[in-house]
Scaffold this motif. Structure first.
Motif, PDB file in Angstrom:
ATOM      1  N   MET A 259       0.829  -1.182   0.000  1.00 60.82           N
ATOM      2  CA  MET A 259       0.000   0.000   0.000  1.00 60.82           C
ATOM      3  C   MET A 259       0.876   1.248   0.000  1.00 60.82           C
ATOM      4  SD  MET A 259      -2.960   0.936   2.700  1.00 60.82           S
ATOM      5  CE  MET A 259      -2.374   2.223   3.754  1.00 60.82           C
ATOM      6  N   LYS A 260       0.588   2.190  -0.882  1.00 65.01           N
ATOM      7  CA  LYS A 260       1.350   3.424  -0.937  1.00 65.01           C
ATOM      8  C   LYS A 260       0.889   4.361   0.169  1.00 65.01           C
ATOM      9  CE  LYS A 260       2.483   3.531  -5.801  1.00 65.01           C
ATOM     10  NZ  LYS A 260       2.421   4.276  -7.040  1.00 65.01           N
ATOM     11  N   LYS A 261       1.837   5.038   0.777  1.00 65.46           N
ATOM     12  CA  LYS A 261       1.520   6.052   1.773  1.00 65.46           C
ATOM     13  C   LYS A 261       1.275   7.368   1.064  1.00 65.46           C
ATOM     14  CE  LYS A 261       4.409   4.095   5.385  1.00 65.46           C
ATOM     15  NZ  LYS A 261       5.484   4.363   6.345  1.00 65.46           N
ATOM     16  N   SER A 262       0.494   8.215   1.692  1.00 58.29           N
ATOM     17  CA  SER A 262       0.349   9.558   1.141  1.00 58.29           C
ATOM     18  C   SER A 262       1.284  10.490   1.894  1.00 58.29           C
ATOM     19  CB  SER A 262      -1.102  10.038   1.244  1.00 58.29           C
ATOM     20  OG  SER A 262      -1.471  10.182   2.596  1.00 58.29           O
ATOM     21  N   ILE A 263       1.753  11.492   1.217  1.00 58.30           N
ATOM     22  CA  ILE A 263       2.661  12.473   1.797  1.00 58.30           C
ATOM     23  C   ILE A 263       1.803  13.666   2.203  1.00 58.30           C
ATOM     24  CG2 ILE A 263       4.695  13.890   1.402  1.00 58.30           C
ATOM     25  CD1 ILE A 263       5.217  11.986  -1.049  1.00 58.30           C
ATOM     26  N   THR A 264       1.691  13.905   3.504  1.00 63.03           N
ATOM     27  CA  THR A 264       0.855  15.004   3.977  1.00 63.03           C
ATOM     28  C   THR A 264       1.725  16.061   4.639  1.00 63.03           C
ATOM     29  OG1 THR A 264      -0.956  13.458   4.356  1.00 63.03           O
ATOM     30  CG2 THR A 264      -1.145  15.594   5.402  1.00 63.03           C
ATOM     31  N   TYR A 265       1.525  17.302   4.236  1.00 66.32           N
ATOM     32  CA  TYR A 265       2.248  18.424   4.823  1.00 66.32           C
ATOM     33  C   TYR A 265       1.228  19.529   5.065  1.00 66.32           C
ATOM     34  CZ  TYR A 265       5.397  22.338   5.422  1.00 66.32           C
ATOM     35  OH  TYR A 265       6.046  23.431   5.918  1.00 66.32           O
TER      36      TYR A 265
ATOM     37  N   PHE B   1      10.235   7.613   4.533  1.00 67.85           N
ATOM     38  CA  PHE B   1       9.624   6.288   4.437  1.00 67.85           C
ATOM     39  C   PHE B   1       9.695   5.818   2.995  1.00 67.85           C
ATOM     40  CE2 PHE B   1       6.354   9.485   3.889  1.00 67.85           C
ATOM     41  CZ  PHE B   1       5.703   9.075   2.738  1.00 67.85           C
ATOM     42  N   ASN B   2       9.466   4.533   2.766  1.00 68.99           N
ATOM     43  CA  ASN B   2       9.473   3.972   1.416  1.00 68.99           C
ATOM     44  C   ASN B   2       8.131   4.234   0.756  1.00 68.99           C
ATOM     45  OD1 ASN B   2      12.053   2.936   1.679  1.00 68.99           O
ATOM     46  ND2 ASN B   2      11.322   1.006   2.500  1.00 68.99           N
ATOM     47  N   TYR B   3       8.127   5.045  -0.275  1.00 67.98           N
ATOM     48  CA  TYR B   3       6.903   5.346  -1.007  1.00 67.98           C
ATOM     49  C   TYR B   3       6.669   4.330  -2.128  1.00 67.98           C
ATOM     50  CZ  TYR B   3       3.486   7.820  -3.786  1.00 67.98           C
ATOM     51  OH  TYR B   3       2.363   8.143  -4.491  1.00 67.98           O
TER      52      TYR B   3
END
Length: 70
Positions: free
Chosen positions: A1-7, A48-50
């Protein structure tokens, strides 16, 4: 599962293609040649590993060069 990058509460995973398109769109002129557009580069440094692989460096051209993942 891909993580989302939240800023700052904004999903950067979905916004990166929008920023990329604005870099190109800002260069377009009426009747201009696409070959005159400047190349764009985006660098994302993650904690993290995307992408699900063991490589340290991945390159994409609207899709990943080595695995064809989008």
């Amino acid at each position: 599962m891909k993580k989302s990058i939240t800023y700052a509460g904004i999903n950067q995973t979905k916004k990166n293609p929008i920023y990329w398109s604005k870099l190109y769109g800002g260069q377009l002129v009426e009747s201009g040649a696409y070959r005159n557009l400047c190349h764009t580069v985006t660098i994302n440094i993650l904690g993290f590993n995307y992408v699900d692989n063991d490589r340290y460096h991945n390159t994409f051209h609207l899709r990943e060069d080595n695995t064809d993942s989008s």
